[in-house]
Design a protein around this motif. Sequence first.
Motif, PDB file in Angstrom:
ATOM      1  N   VAL A   1       0.701  -1.351   0.217  1.00 51.16           N
ATOM      2  CA  VAL A   1      -0.079   0.061   0.071  1.00 51.16           C
ATOM      3  C   VAL A   1       0.777   1.329  -0.035  1.00 51.16           C
ATOM      4  O   VAL A   1       1.540   1.576   0.925  1.00 51.16           O
ATOM      5  CB  VAL A   1      -0.969   0.204   1.043  1.00 51.16           C
ATOM      6  N   ALA A   2       1.121   1.854  -1.320  1.00 54.38           N
ATOM      7  CA  ALA A   2       1.913   3.013  -1.173  1.00 54.38           C
ATOM      8  C   ALA A   2       1.381   4.138  -0.378  1.00 54.38           C
ATOM      9  O   ALA A   2       0.104   4.298  -0.449  1.00 54.38           O
ATOM     10  CB  ALA A   2       2.040   3.457  -2.817  1.00 54.38           C
ATOM     11  N   GLU A   3       2.396   4.820   0.168  1.00 56.73           N
ATOM     12  CA  GLU A   3       1.989   6.044   1.172  1.00 56.73           C
ATOM     13  C   GLU A   3       1.370   7.200   0.339  1.00 56.73           C
ATOM     14  O   GLU A   3       1.987   7.543  -0.612  1.00 56.73           O
ATOM     15  CB  GLU A   3       3.068   6.429   1.911  1.00 56.73           C
ATOM     16  N   ASN A   4       0.388   7.749   0.709  1.00 57.38           N
ATOM     17  CA  ASN A   4      -0.036   9.089   0.101  1.00 57.38           C
ATOM     18  C   ASN A   4      -0.327   9.961   1.129  1.00 57.38           C
ATOM     19  O   ASN A   4       0.278   9.728   2.345  1.00 57.38           O
ATOM     20  CB  ASN A   4      -1.356   8.699  -0.525  1.00 57.38           C
ATOM     21  N   SER A   5      -0.738  10.810   0.873  1.00 58.65           N
ATOM     22  CA  SER A   5      -0.928  11.992   1.732  1.00 58.65           C
ATOM     23  C   SER A   5      -1.803  11.978   2.946  1.00 58.65           C
ATOM     24  O   SER A   5      -1.767  12.396   4.043  1.00 58.65           O
ATOM     25  CB  SER A   5      -1.399  13.512   1.296  1.00 58.65           C
ATOM     26  N   ALA A   6      -2.936  11.218   2.840  1.00 60.24           N
ATOM     27  CA  ALA A   6      -3.970  10.831   3.668  1.00 60.24           C
ATOM     28  C   ALA A   6      -3.582   9.652   4.665  1.00 60.24           C
ATOM     29  O   ALA A   6      -3.888   8.692   4.344  1.00 60.24           O
ATOM     30  CB  ALA A   6      -5.243  10.747   3.227  1.00 60.24           C
TER      31      ALA A   6
ATOM     32  N   ALA B   1      -4.864   8.265   7.281  1.00 56.87           N
ATOM     33  CA  ALA B   1      -6.153   7.605   7.718  1.00 56.87           C
ATOM     34  C   ALA B   1      -6.493   6.493   6.450  1.00 56.87           C
ATOM     35  O   ALA B   1      -6.744   5.652   6.624  1.00 56.87           O
ATOM     36  CB  ALA B   1      -7.544   8.252   8.175  1.00 56.87           C
ATOM     37  N   GLU B   2      -6.370   6.941   5.162  1.00 54.88           N
ATOM     38  CA  GLU B   2      -6.542   6.421   4.132  1.00 54.88           C
ATOM     39  C   GLU B   2      -5.528   5.173   3.850  1.00 54.88           C
ATOM     40  O   GLU B   2      -5.986   4.167   3.597  1.00 54.88           O
ATOM     41  CB  GLU B   2      -6.564   7.354   2.929  1.00 54.88           C
ATOM     42  N   ASN B   3      -4.327   5.400   4.172  1.00 54.21           N
ATOM     43  CA  ASN B   3      -3.476   4.471   4.259  1.00 54.21           C
ATOM     44  C   ASN B   3      -3.744   3.213   4.943  1.00 54.21           C
ATOM     45  O   ASN B   3      -3.678   2.017   4.672  1.00 54.21           O
ATOM     46  CB  ASN B   3      -1.785   5.012   4.534  1.00 54.21           C
ATOM     47  N   ARG B   4      -3.951   3.747   6.219  1.00 51.24           N
ATOM     48  CA  ARG B   4      -4.262   2.575   7.185  1.00 51.24           C
ATOM     49  C   ARG B   4      -5.602   1.805   6.743  1.00 51.24           C
ATOM     50  O   ARG B   4      -5.453   0.603   6.947  1.00 51.24           O
ATOM     51  CB  ARG B   4      -4.394   3.057   8.660  1.00 51.24           C
ATOM     52  N   SER B   5      -6.625   2.397   6.266  1.00 51.58           N
ATOM     53  CA  SER B   5      -7.867   1.874   5.743  1.00 51.58           C
ATOM     54  C   SER B   5      -7.761   0.808   4.733  1.00 51.58           C
ATOM     55  O   SER B   5      -8.081  -0.141   4.654  1.00 51.58           O
ATOM     56  CB  SER B   5      -8.795   3.011   5.389  1.00 51.58           C
ATOM     57  N   ASN B   6      -6.573   1.267   3.985  1.00 49.51           N
ATOM     58  CA  ASN B   6      -6.168   0.436   2.577  1.00 49.51           C
ATOM     59  C   ASN B   6      -5.396  -0.779   3.084  1.00 49.51           C
ATOM     60  O   ASN B   6      -5.598  -2.041   2.866  1.00 49.51           O
ATOM     61  CB  ASN B   6      -5.448   1.058   1.637  1.00 49.51           C
ATOM     62  N   VAL B   7      -4.499  -0.523   3.927  1.00 53.43           N
ATOM     63  CA  VAL B   7      -3.919  -1.803   4.687  1.00 53.43           C
ATOM     64  C   VAL B   7      -4.727  -2.689   5.159  1.00 53.43           C
ATOM     65  O   VAL B   7      -4.525  -4.064   5.166  1.00 53.43           O
ATOM     66  CB  VAL B   7      -2.647  -1.323   5.495  1.00 53.43           C
ATOM     67  N   LEU B   8      -5.569  -2.167   6.154  1.00 62.20           N
ATOM     68  CA  LEU B   8      -6.647  -3.048   6.711  1.00 62.20           C
ATOM     69  C   LEU B   8      -7.293  -3.939   5.845  1.00 62.20           C
ATOM     70  O   LEU B   8      -7.418  -5.042   5.954  1.00 62.20           O
ATOM     71  CB  LEU B   8      -7.400  -2.143   7.436  1.00 62.20           C
ATOM     72  N   ALA B   9      -7.895  -3.192   4.671  1.00 60.93           N
ATOM     73  CA  ALA B   9      -8.625  -4.081   3.949  1.00 60.93           C
ATOM     74  C   ALA B   9      -7.777  -5.005   2.969  1.00 60.93           C
ATOM     75  O   ALA B   9      -8.318  -6.104   3.075  1.00 60.93           O
ATOM     76  CB  ALA B   9      -9.385  -2.817   2.871  1.00 60.93           C
ATOM     77  N   ILE B  10      -6.831  -4.662   2.492  1.00 57.23           N
ATOM     78  CA  ILE B  10      -6.018  -5.739   1.756  1.00 57.23           C
ATOM     79  C   ILE B  10      -5.525  -6.813   2.705  1.00 57.23           C
ATOM     80  O   ILE B  10      -5.511  -7.871   2.289  1.00 57.23           O
ATOM     81  CB  ILE B  10      -4.899  -5.034   0.813  1.00 57.23           C
TER      82      ILE B  10
ATOM     83  N   ILE C   1       7.382   5.618   1.739  1.00 60.18           N
ATOM     84  CA  ILE C   1       7.140   4.389   0.881  1.00 60.18           C
ATOM     85  C   ILE C   1       5.602   3.891   1.206  1.00 60.18           C
ATOM     86  O   ILE C   1       4.853   3.663   0.158  1.00 60.18           O
ATOM     87  CB  ILE C   1       8.181   3.156   1.308  1.00 60.18           C
ATOM     88  N   GLY C   2       5.448   3.359   2.453  1.00 59.58           N
ATOM     89  CA  GLY C   2       3.905   2.885   2.515  1.00 59.58           C
ATOM     90  C   GLY C   2       4.370   1.781   3.313  1.00 59.58           C
ATOM     91  O   GLY C   2       5.065   1.325   4.378  1.00 59.58           O
ATOM     92  N   TYR C   3       3.234   0.717   3.237  1.00 59.88           N
ATOM     93  CA  TYR C   3       3.195  -0.675   3.971  1.00 59.88           C
ATOM     94  C   TYR C   3       2.997  -1.685   3.125  1.00 59.88           C
ATOM     95  O   TYR C   3       2.618  -1.822   2.048  1.00 59.88           O
ATOM     96  CB  TYR C   3       1.743  -0.658   4.771  1.00 59.88           C
ATOM     97  N   TRP C   4       3.773  -3.017   3.706  1.00 55.87           N
ATOM     98  CA  TRP C   4       4.045  -3.840   3.253  1.00 55.87           C
ATOM     99  C   TRP C   4       3.229  -5.180   4.188  1.00 55.87           C
ATOM    100  O   TRP C   4       3.528  -5.240   5.267  1.00 55.87           O
ATOM    101  CB  TRP C   4       5.559  -4.768   2.967  1.00 55.87           C
ATOM    102  N   TRP C   5       2.305  -5.813   3.543  1.00 60.45           N
ATOM    103  CA  TRP C   5       1.758  -6.898   4.462  1.00 60.45           C
ATOM    104  C   TRP C   5       2.250  -8.117   3.594  1.00 60.45           C
ATOM    105  O   TRP C   5       2.008  -8.416   2.474  1.00 60.45           O
ATOM    106  CB  TRP C   5       0.112  -6.618   4.374  1.00 60.45           C
ATOM    107  N   ILE C   6       2.888  -9.163   4.200  1.00 57.20           N
ATOM    108  CA  ILE C   6       3.440 -10.121   3.805  1.00 57.20           C
ATOM    109  C   ILE C   6       2.926 -11.585   4.520  1.00 57.20           C
ATOM    110  O   ILE C   6       2.672 -11.453   5.788  1.00 57.20           O
ATOM    111  CB  ILE C   6       5.090 -10.294   4.176  1.00 57.20           C
TER     112      ILE C   6
END
Length: 186
Positions: A106-111, A113-122, A177-182
């Motif tokens: 999940v690439a980091e963007n300006s928001a 909260a949106e990053n964390r929401s995307n990480v949670l979802a995927i 960079i963002g988050y990696w879920w492995i």
Amino acid sequence: MKTITCALLALCLVACGKAVETRSSDAPERHSSLNREAEFELTTEQFASAFNAASRAYGQSFKINKVEVQHGPVHDYFQQTFPSGISLTAAISKDSGHITSVTALVAENSAAAENRSNVLAISEVVAAAVNPRLSQSKSAELVQSMLQEVGSSQDAGKFPQRFINNVRYVLRSGSGIGYWWIANPV
């Protein structure tokens, strides 16, 4: 007496020789199975089907339409990029065609909260796809606790990981960079 001693010695040598031969012929099989990488019991098509089913179950819009396997030097792999900027890469064993690891980025963007929401979802969808015995509530709890641990950690080298049902989950984050879920089988 010499004849009996010689016969016993000969029998010992023959028996020991056979034991050594038996051990040495078994050794390569054990050695190769120890060096074999852990795999999910999923082919690429089975993973795509499980991923799509988990996405529907979680009410997400992620969908793998077509798996196009790329051939790499160590593993084969396939990648899927979703409209939200999330990408998914699955490593595939060249020997068996089974999935050996799944990484969601999940690439980091300006928001934030949106990053964390995307990480949670995927992450929930990937966890459910590779580990069907993991309940939806347990999957959500797993990802939320790991996100909380990443958010509270001041140590950049510390990445939360969990082991559930022979699957290792790791959440990594990098500033900018963002988050990696492995997910890897163990």
